[in-house]
Design a protein around this motif. Structure first.
Motif, PDB file in Angstrom:
ATOM      1  N   UNK A 245     -65.784  -0.933  16.776  1.00 32.97           N
ATOM      2  CA  UNK A 245     -66.453  -1.500  18.099  1.00 32.97           C
ATOM      3  C   UNK A 245     -66.969  -2.866  17.987  1.00 32.97           C
ATOM      4  N   UNK A 246     -67.794  -2.658  17.235  1.00 31.79           N
ATOM      5  CA  UNK A 246     -68.645  -4.605  17.329  1.00 31.79           C
ATOM      6  C   UNK A 246     -67.839  -5.839  17.151  1.00 31.79           C
ATOM      7  N   UNK A 247     -66.669  -5.323  16.847  1.00 31.82           N
ATOM      8  CA  UNK A 247     -65.568  -6.778  16.739  1.00 31.82           C
ATOM      9  C   UNK A 247     -65.016  -6.668  18.417  1.00 31.82           C
ATOM     10  N   UNK A 248     -65.205  -5.862  18.768  1.00 32.52           N
ATOM     11  CA  UNK A 248     -64.499  -5.740  20.268  1.00 32.52           C
ATOM     12  C   UNK A 248     -65.757  -6.305  21.355  1.00 32.52           C
ATOM     13  N   UNK A 249     -66.949  -6.110  20.858  1.00 29.48           N
ATOM     14  CA  UNK A 249     -67.851  -6.895  21.756  1.00 29.48           C
ATOM     15  C   UNK A 249     -68.238  -8.661  21.312  1.00 29.48           C
ATOM     16  N   UNK A 250     -67.994  -8.550  19.943  1.00 28.46           N
ATOM     17  CA  UNK A 250     -67.921  -9.820  19.357  1.00 28.46           C
ATOM     18  C   UNK A 250     -67.164 -10.896  20.045  1.00 28.46           C
ATOM     19  N   UNK A 251     -65.484 -10.299  19.952  1.00 27.26           N
ATOM     20  CA  UNK A 251     -65.033 -11.174  19.835  1.00 27.26           C
ATOM     21  C   UNK A 251     -63.871 -10.719  21.681  1.00 27.26           C
ATOM     22  N   UNK A 252     -64.799 -10.444  22.626  1.00 27.85           N
ATOM     23  CA  UNK A 252     -64.655 -10.301  24.124  1.00 27.85           C
ATOM     24  C   UNK A 252     -65.850 -10.793  24.683  1.00 27.85           C
ATOM     25  N   UNK A 253     -66.793 -10.362  24.625  1.00 24.20           N
ATOM     26  CA  UNK A 253     -68.016 -10.460  25.162  1.00 24.20           C
ATOM     27  C   UNK A 253     -68.116 -12.424  26.146  1.00 24.20           C
ATOM     28  N   UNK A 254     -68.119 -13.008  25.033  1.00 34.42           N
ATOM     29  CA  UNK A 254     -68.057 -14.428  25.558  1.00 34.42           C
ATOM     30  C   UNK A 254     -67.511 -14.982  26.692  1.00 34.42           C
ATOM     31  N   UNK A 255     -66.097 -14.473  26.969  1.00 33.49           N
ATOM     32  CA  UNK A 255     -65.146 -14.718  27.923  1.00 33.49           C
ATOM     33  C   UNK A 255     -65.366 -14.082  29.193  1.00 33.49           C
TER      34      UNK A 255
ATOM     35  N   UNK B 173     -61.636  -8.847  28.588  1.00 32.46           N
ATOM     36  CA  UNK B 173     -62.816  -9.532  29.610  1.00 32.46           C
ATOM     37  C   UNK B 173     -62.689 -10.845  30.095  1.00 32.46           C
ATOM     38  N   UNK B 174     -63.013 -11.471  31.000  1.00 26.69           N
ATOM     39  CA  UNK B 174     -61.924 -12.212  31.918  1.00 26.69           C
ATOM     40  C   UNK B 174     -63.591 -12.938  32.546  1.00 26.69           C
ATOM     41  N   UNK B 175     -63.380 -14.517  32.895  1.00 26.49           N
ATOM     42  CA  UNK B 175     -64.476 -15.079  33.848  1.00 26.49           C
ATOM     43  C   UNK B 175     -63.167 -16.134  34.789  1.00 26.49           C
TER      44      UNK B 175
ATOM     45  N   UNK C 230     -66.658  -8.101  37.154  1.00 27.31           N
ATOM     46  CA  UNK C 230     -66.621  -9.799  36.218  1.00 27.31           C
ATOM     47  C   UNK C 230     -66.688 -10.422  35.088  1.00 27.31           C
ATOM     48  N   UNK C 231     -68.652  -9.257  35.470  1.00 25.28           N
ATOM     49  CA  UNK C 231     -69.557 -10.024  34.548  1.00 25.28           C
ATOM     50  C   UNK C 231     -69.763  -8.954  33.218  1.00 25.28           C
ATOM     51  N   UNK C 232     -68.733  -7.980  33.275  1.00 21.58           N
ATOM     52  CA  UNK C 232     -68.319  -6.826  31.928  1.00 21.58           C
ATOM     53  C   UNK C 232     -67.341  -6.858  31.658  1.00 21.58           C
ATOM     54  N   UNK C 233     -66.937  -5.847  30.402  1.00 24.76           N
ATOM     55  CA  UNK C 233     -66.164  -5.750  29.167  1.00 24.76           C
ATOM     56  C   UNK C 233     -65.431  -4.477  30.000  1.00 24.76           C
ATOM     57  N   UNK C 234     -63.857  -4.812  30.280  1.00 25.86           N
ATOM     58  CA  UNK C 234     -63.328  -3.782  31.072  1.00 25.86           C
ATOM     59  C   UNK C 234     -62.676  -2.328  29.681  1.00 25.86           C
TER      60      UNK C 234
END
Length: 379
Positions: free
Chosen positions: A152-162, A188-190, A172-176
């Motif tokens: 779970x922590x990897x998911x946040x660290x590896x996607x939230x920046x996008x 995650x996308x902007x 688009x401000x969230x993680x799907x």
């Protein structure tokens, strides 16, 4: 169900805008229609353009933009006062309707260009009393997903920046999070970059899920998680989610809206794929981007010839810089492409592998980055 035949053309056009551009859910669009239709009925009655005794019985399908041009801020205040005085609407209800009116007139002035003056520009929202959030209980939950804490922590660290910071497209401000069987896919996308992480859950979910969690909430949650390898529980509700990890409970709202289908955005059949050392590649791009004139875009250029990668950037005021490094060229092709160094470096930092594979599809097409060993993360 929205009866578009009962609406004027400019209202239907606004509803289309909320669906296609703002990406609002069907329920949100229905609320916009209800709020604006009642507002227009009240205005038509106030301007003595209707004979009905009750303004809610007024027909508005024949209303024109010329009538809207007569609306002033004082007229809107009169409508809000009527809601409070006659309809006994709560401050929260009035605040929601005022928000709808503001979005409506902003669309008419800045997007549709039907009005030159926005009468709702200085419209204020009524002050709301502080309300304590409603906390969910585990006993209420019937939808539980178990996930490893480290994963779970990897998911946040590896996607939230996008994720995006633009609140105009709040989804688009969230993680799907998409769960099908025992596969969890997070996107995650902007709209400029895209991150995708796929993991296998401990057991199959009883049903499929598709929801969006605000990335800011997940980042804050990640800060208080320890580095343990235990499992955590995700309790999914209609508009909220509750995490349980050991003695810790963390609650977050879910973002309302339809997340775009990002699977269609990944190109196939690359013309060139290279393999490079992650740390060396990151440092080369970092040094090359120092001279870029636009610090927001940080545009650098890749030139790949054989086993050599040339990274270039330039500034009219300072000069130019070139960096070279050895790579493994898997297709023996040549490519020249420019991109944002900032976006590339943030993507590279998310990988835990020592080497990365970069796939190129053309000068104006996306670049896909994957770990050489770990194929669960794509950038």
């Amino acid at each position: 169900m929205i009866s578009r035949d009962e609406n004027p053309d400019f209202l239907n056009s606004f509803l289309d805008y909320t669906i296609t551009i703002l990406n609002k859910s069907p329920n949100s669009v229905k609320e916009y229609n209800y709020d604006i239709a009642n507002f227009l009925k009240y205005m038509k009655k106030q301007f003595k353009l209707a004979d009905e005794a009750n303004y809610k019985d007024v027909k508005i399908n024949d209303m024109t933009v010329d009538t809207l041009k007569r609306v002033t801020l004082q007229d809107i205040h009169g409508y809000v006062s009527y809601m409070a005085r006659e309809l006994k609407s709560s401050p929260a209800t009035r605040a929601r309707k005022i928000s709808s009116i503001r979005v409506f007139f902003k669309y008419l002035t800045s997007k549709a260009k039907l009005l030159e003056v926005n009468p709702a520009q200085d419209l204020e929202t009524p002050k709301l009393g502080k309300r304590m959030p409603k906390y969910l209980s585990l006993e209420e939950s019937k939808k539980v997903i178990s996930i490893n804490n480290k994963s779970f922590r990897n998911i946040i660290n590896q996607t939230s920046f996008a994720t995006s910071n633009d609140e105009s497209r709040v989804v688009l401000t969230g993680i799907n999070f998409k769960i099908v069987g025992d596969i969890l896919e997070c996107n995650a996308t902007d709209s400029y970059r895209l991150a995708k992480k796929t993991i296998k859950l401990n057991k199959q979910a009883e049903e499929n899920y598709n929801f969006v969690i605000p990335s800011k909430n997940l980042i804050e949650f990640n800060k208080i998680l320890d580095l343990g390898d235990d499992d955590m529980e995700m309790h999914i509700f209609n508009n909220k989610i509750l995490f349980k990890y050991n003695n810790l409970l963390f609650q977050s709202r879910l973002i309302n809206g339809n997340y775009p289908n990002t699977n269609n955005l990944w190109p196939t059949d690359p013309i060139l794929t290279i393999c490079a050392n992650l740390d060396e590649l990151y440092n080369v791009i970092d040094r090359a981007s120092i001279l870029t004139s636009d610090k927001e875009k940080n545009i650098v250029t890749f030139e790949i010839k054989g086993e050599t990668l040339l990274v270039k950037s330039s500034s009219a005021e300072i000069g130019r810089v070139e960096e070279k490094m050895k790579v493994q060229n898997m297709n023996d092709e040549e490519v020249k492409i420019s991109f944002s160094a900032k976006y590339m470096m943030e993507a590279l930092k998310s990988f835990e592998d020592s080497d990365a594979e970069l796939s190129f599809f053309g000068e104006i097409k996306p670049i896909i980055i994957r770990g050489k060993e770990d194929k669960t993360l794509e950038q």
